[in-house]
Write an enzyme that holds these catalytic residues in place. Structure first.
Site, mmCIF file in Angstrom:
data_model
loop_
_atom_site.group_PDB
_atom_site.id
_atom_site.type_symbol
_atom_site.label_atom_id
_atom_site.label_comp_id
_atom_site.label_asym_id
_atom_site.label_seq_id
_atom_site.Cartn_x
_atom_site.Cartn_y
_atom_site.Cartn_z
ATOM 1 C CG HIS A 1 -28.794 -6.227 17.206
ATOM 2 N ND1 HIS A 1 -27.979 -7.109 17.875
ATOM 3 C CD2 HIS A 1 -29.965 -6.882 16.993
ATOM 4 C CE1 HIS A 1 -28.639 -8.254 18.045
ATOM 5 N NE2 HIS A 1 -29.844 -8.140 17.525
ATOM 6 C CG HIS B 1 -29.461 -12.932 18.926
ATOM 7 N ND1 HIS B 1 -29.393 -13.290 17.605
ATOM 8 C CD2 HIS B 1 -29.985 -11.694 18.963
ATOM 9 C CE1 HIS B 1 -29.883 -12.305 16.864
ATOM 10 N NE2 HIS B 1 -30.243 -11.322 17.657
#
Ligand SMILES: Nc1ncnc2c1ncn2[C@@H]1O[C@H](COP(=O)(O)OP(=O)(O)O)[C@@H](O)[C@H]1O
Ligand SMILES: Nc1ncnc2c1ncn2[C@@H]1O[C@H](COP(=O)(O)OP(=O)(O)O)[C@@H](O)[C@H]1O
Ligand SMILES: [Mg+2]
Ligand SMILES: [Mg+2]
Ligand SMILES: [Mg+2]
Ligand SMILES: [Mg+2]
Lengths: 203, 332, 332, 203
Positions: free
Chosen positions: B56, B219
């Site tokens: 991320h 996700h």
């Protein structure tokens, strides 16, 4: 565990069996988790038990169980790994200082694990998680004769899956997929069944 | 969705090696998977730690730096760090005034951070508090807001809590400000194409060639609807609507907004979205303070964008504007 | 490769609208497709203009700002701006000390910038000079280095020339420094997947599911070889080798390096590459000053990376380290 | 242009014809450019002539040609557009101040365009670009009777394509594709042929 009590040697043998069984079930569990989550459950369970089975276990059953907890913490930080570690830790506290634990205390150890795991994961019974399996196993073990305990545990774990068929998962990643999760087994419950089956199969 | 890597199993460790080598003025890796400020913890300051899965960047570990965080525990791609790594990060962040754990509301992370808190309490006598980011409005209805997952709103919480800690406020006060920032954030995402988790080697989800999913998580968690790709303005309108529905704003209100790429979506397209965001807030009589447009919280090479809004009062705005520096965001 | 946009024909203008709305402290659009510094030209300072196609943000227009450029002309995606727009940008940049045209060596851009120079010479009496960036080692052999195209090395040239201009040096001197920076840059790229030009609506090139192309240009211009995707270290090694082959470095030399994503390739993977770059230069006894890792010159959502190296002497290093600020790179 | 001289009215008619022809050839030219470059040549040529055909043209032929140059500059900044604008500008300079240009000066106008375009694009004859077409057209026009000029120009443009078959492009984007470009027509030369053909076809 067919004896009246279990010691570190018995725990070691049990871990070997479960490690083997978990290895064999890994692909199935990854797939089950993949349908609702991130697909790592088989890795978590198989690596965790392999690590625990490889650990040198002290004679104190409590400390031996603590080693199991640490093994899971080392190799996996996925939810199930953390929960299993938490469960082993709680059982370890009860067993600490003893070189053998009587068979009729096993239900209490599992109950302690269940309660600690509920506290850790902020889950409730009925959420369709491994907590429900543990709870039913505790009930199934209560009053079971030592030689019937494994069988009772497997039956309870299997019943859990049946009981929750059609209900949605209400915790963890699977919660996001209400409809899909209702149609499927909770991966954590399935993993627990496979663990108990491999324990029973070897004996 | 093709990746530049050596062994998938080395992805995170090699990444961190390059990361600290590239930015030694900000970051240091005192032990594997733990990043701390180059200068170490600040005595007398509340420490702030975060942690979470890799994949991320700049979230999470990129926001370690003066005016931001003190330390971070780093997990595998999209996976929680271990409780032990989190405990180490807490120890690295500790300057004697206690440590705030400030991270996203994901089950695994929460369990491990709770465990880590128990560890450092027992072993190191470090007082800790927790503030969870739960800004994704799509991930649970408002009545169950505590179940929502944390997404790009973290960036604001890191900035604001970091500024509060820099004032040498005590742990309770830093925690209060962090919670206030977290409560003021709302986010929503949309995805166009997935990313590949190196160890899995396959896409996190599939979407048709001209499909998008509104509300999808970072996700690949499911969103609200999946349909043909819409025009930028229509996408942006729906995102703005959902945010202000969840947190209504009055005329004269101030917000900051973050238009964030999940990875592949280029800056050009974020600006096309920001143009519409600006017009919408102008129309509501709401002014935008310090807008952020760029890649602040990604999912590797995922295509898509998130929109975050934080409602500001004087206190939050002051902390947002306070000086801070990391490799990805500098406020002078 | 899916895009967030309204009408493809509005892509660039809407982008610029959002861009100036998001960063009014840096940018202003005095007329369509021309971006100038928010504060206008600096009297007595040599102005620096650049220009080129859209789709490469932060290149080109992102580098307008104090210590960087003064103005920029913006074309359609991957297309040259018009000579008229370039002439406007030159006028915006003019502070009375002449204007340097500093841009990439692409045929269309060169013709239009030459025309623009003639226009402002005739109409506005502005003296101009030209420095072309031609850093892509793959685009022509060393013997024909003047034919090479300009890629990410521009970022260094903008920074260094910008710093020289801030010292109020005259046009000849700023031009000399800019040319020196341009001459010291070498770049090479590799691509894994294409991007989509909005008005064309289809990918710029095709590559097999597990193929890469070494040396490919930022618009999909052909490279050296196309083969199965290699490990990150092997890719990085070949890139480093090609650069130092073209510009040999002695032990003790100083360089800066830019590991740049073409868009989709995530920061994580750039750090995996930087780790290797660092090891390789360490091995050569060459030290790295102010490494840059990130998205500095992109091709929208293309997957791939470029590696740029600039050989530094004291003068270039001083200018590289001088203060500068734009929305994408701040040096304090 | 079959007359002895051409004026702004004749230029206007010619631009209409070429605008139509360019429109019809746009897809073909985009495709030809797409094989070696960015595929915008058809757009450049069709938009440029459409814009020029739509422009109000002053009587002074020089100023009328200047309007054509400006039209191209307005609508396209791709190489071909800039080069055509440059060519019109150079011809404009020669024709400035006159309301008609004799037919036997046309070759000189084209030559001036060629030279200005060479200076602008730093290209050489033989690089396989539109410059070669212009050069052969200049030769073809020299000494041709007014009524044969269009025919001669088309023939020269066509000959250019034939002459460069098998040779690689050495300028512009196509330069990057040596092998491929040798097998294909240079898109700019092809565009020039289509322009002249549409001019001739209408008369
Ligand atoms: N908070 C929780 N409390 C109890 N059990 C949980 C909780 N979260 C997950 N589980 C159990 O763990 C299983 C998933 O484990 P795992 O794959 O390790 O999770 P993840 O990868 O999402 O962290 C679920 O099927 C469920 O049985
Ligand atoms: N420098 C140059 N000098 C002369 N002709 C050129 C030059 N560059 C390109 N051309 C001509 O222009 C044609 C391509 O035009 P165009 O598609 O507008 O170019 P681009 O899109 O690459 O800017 C080529 O086929 C060639 O005939
Ligand atoms: Mg899982
Ligand atoms: Mg997991
Ligand atoms: Mg072209
Ligand atoms: Mg073009």
């Amino acid at each position: 565990m067919a004896a009246d009590s279990f010691d570190t040697a018995a725990l070691g043998v049990a871990l070997q069996r479960v490690a083997q069984g978990a290895e064999a079930a890994a692909a199935e569990l990854n797939a089950a988790d993949g349908a609702l989550g991130d697909g790592d459950l088989g890795i978590t369970v198989s690596r965790g038990f392999a690590e625990a089975a490889a650990a040198a276990l002290p004679e104190d059953v409590g400390l031996a169980l603590l080693e199991c907890a640490k093994a899971f913490q080392r190799v996996s930080s996925s939810s199930y790994g953390t929960l299993v570690a938490t469960g082993f830790m709680a059982a370890a506290k009860l067993a600490k200082g003893r070189s053998a634990v009587p068979a009729d205390e096993v239900a209490a150890l599992v109950a302690a694990a269940r309660d600690a795991m509920m506290a850790r994961g902020k889950g409730a019974l009925g959420d369709k998680t491994v907590l429900d399996s543990l709870d039913r196993v505790v009930e199934g073990l209560k009053g079971a004769a030592p030689e019937r305990m494994q069988e009772a545990a497997v039956a309870a774990a299997r019943d859990t899956l049946v009981a929750f068929k059609g209900q949605p998962c209400r915790l963890g990643r699977a919660r996001m997929f209400a409809e899909k999760s209702a149609a499927l087994d909770d991966p954590g419950q399935l993993a627990f069944l496979r663990i108990l089956e491999s324990l029973a199969a070897g004996s | 969705m093709k990746k530049i890597l050596n062994a998938p199993s080395a992805y995170v460790d090699e990444m961190l090696e390059g990361f600290t080598a590239a930015h030694p003025e900000y970051y240091r890796q005192p032990e594997p998977r733990v990043i701390a400020r180059a200068g170490g913890a600040t005595a007398g300051k509340v420490g702030i730690v975060t942690g979470g899965g890799s994949g991320h960047l700049p979230i999470f570990t990129g926001y370690v730096g003066p005016g931001f965080l003190d330390a971070c525990a780093i997990g595998d791609v999209f996976a929680s760090p271990s409780a032990e790594q989190m405990a180490s990060a807490i120890r690295q962040a500790d300057g004697g005034a206690g440590v705030l754990r400030l991270y996203g509301n994901y089950g695994g992370d929460v369990m491990n951070f709770d465990m880590a808190g128990e560890m450092v309490d027992m072993e190191n006598d470090i007082a800790t508090t927790t503030v969870l980011l739960a800004d994704d409005v799509v991930s649970a209805p408002k009545a169950e807001a505590a179940k929502r997952r944390g997404v790009a709103g973290m960036v604001y919480a890191f900035k604001i809590a970091g500024a509060a800690a820099e004032t040498k406020a005590d742990l309770a006060e830093v925690t209060r400000v962090a919670q206030k920032a977290a409560d003021a954030c709302r986010s929503i995402g949309m995805a166009l194409s997935p990313c590949v988790v190196p160890q899995a080697g396959k896409p996190t989800f599939t979407l048709g060639e001209d499909e998008m999913e509104m509300g999808m998580g970072i996700h690949g968690e499911p969103g609200i609807w999946r349909d043909k790709l819409k025009p930028a303005d229509a996408i942006t309108d729906e995102m703005v609507d959902r945010l202000v529905d969840d947190l209504p704003l009055e005329r004269g209100a101030r917000v900051s907004v973050l238009v964030n790429s999940l990875g592949a979506t280029p800056l050009e397209e974020l600006y096309i979205m920001y143009r519409r965001v600006k017009a919408r807030f102008d129309g509501m009589g709401v002014s935008i303070v310090m807008p952020l447009v760029g890649r602040y919280a990604t999912s590797m090479e995922m295509t898509g964008a998130t929109l975050t809004m934080i409602a500001l009062d004087d206190e939050l705005e002051r902390h947002l504007r306070a000086p801070a520096a990391c490799a990805y965001w500098q406020v002078a």
